[in-house]
Design a protein around this motif. Sequence first.
Motif, PDB file in Angstrom:
ATOM      1  N   ASP A  29       0.876  -1.164   0.000  1.00 44.49           N
ATOM      2  CA  ASP A  29       0.000   0.000   0.000  1.00 44.49           C
ATOM      3  C   ASP A  29       0.919   1.220   0.000  1.00 44.49           C
ATOM      4  O   ASP A  29       2.111   1.105   0.296  1.00 44.49           O
ATOM      5  CB  ASP A  29      -0.867  -0.030   1.265  1.00 44.49           C
ATOM      6  CG  ASP A  29      -1.802   1.151   1.370  1.00 44.49           C
ATOM      7  OD1 ASP A  29      -2.387   1.545   0.346  1.00 44.49           O
ATOM      8  OD2 ASP A  29      -1.954   1.691   2.487  1.00 44.49           O
ATOM      9  N   THR A  89      -2.953   0.595  -4.356  1.00 40.24           N
ATOM     10  CA  THR A  89      -3.281   1.720  -3.500  1.00 40.24           C
ATOM     11  C   THR A  89      -4.647   2.298  -3.848  1.00 40.24           C
ATOM     12  O   THR A  89      -5.021   2.362  -5.016  1.00 40.24           O
ATOM     13  CB  THR A  89      -2.183   2.801  -3.602  1.00 40.24           C
ATOM     14  OG1 THR A  89      -2.488   3.881  -2.727  1.00 40.24           O
ATOM     15  CG2 THR A  89      -2.042   3.333  -5.020  1.00 40.24           C
ATOM     16  N   ASP A  96       0.294  -3.887   4.342  1.00 39.96           N
ATOM     17  CA  ASP A  96      -0.667  -2.788   4.444  1.00 39.96           C
ATOM     18  C   ASP A  96      -0.715  -2.319   5.890  1.00 39.96           C
ATOM     19  O   ASP A  96      -0.249  -3.025   6.792  1.00 39.96           O
ATOM     20  CB  ASP A  96      -2.055  -3.273   3.986  1.00 39.96           C
ATOM     21  CG  ASP A  96      -2.930  -2.168   3.424  1.00 39.96           C
ATOM     22  OD1 ASP A  96      -3.170  -1.176   4.160  1.00 39.96           O
ATOM     23  OD2 ASP A  96      -3.378  -2.280   2.278  1.00 39.96           O
TER      24      ASP A  96
END
Length: 161
Positions: A20, A78, A136
């Motif tokens: 991410d 993302t 993440d």
Amino acid sequence: MVESKIKELWNSDQTIYFFDVDGVLAPLELGEYNHYYYDDESWNKALLTHDYYAEMRPNRQIQDFLKNKDKRKVYVITKGMNEVEFEQKARFCNKNYGILKENVFLVSSNEEKLNIMKKIKENFPELEDKYFVMIDDTVEVLNDIMNHSSFSTVHISSFFD
């Protein structure tokens, strides 16, 4: 408690990494005394006039981690608002981590992250699912991947010293 074996995957040449951006590759420090200042509408407008990601600092631990990794096996998934944000994030990832632009994917919802992972898995049919690792900062994202696949998940805190 089960013993974590995630570090075995980190050291494997087979592993495919998914990162991410906000809160992982880039700090989420957009408010004066808070992590965020904008609502979605004002963020969308602000992106059109300013490249916020050009000013963000990279995560040094992740830079060191990725230094010798095969960048063809490093992806970014993302969440973002628009194509401008995608371009800003893609430039940030390439400049600071050497991540290829074609390996950066923008999604409009967190649930879409698993779909992108599954699509990329099609390019590596010989690899066991455990070698596909999402890193993440959002537990909800990690839980969704964990509960709906056999892919591996890592919270960003695993990179902290």
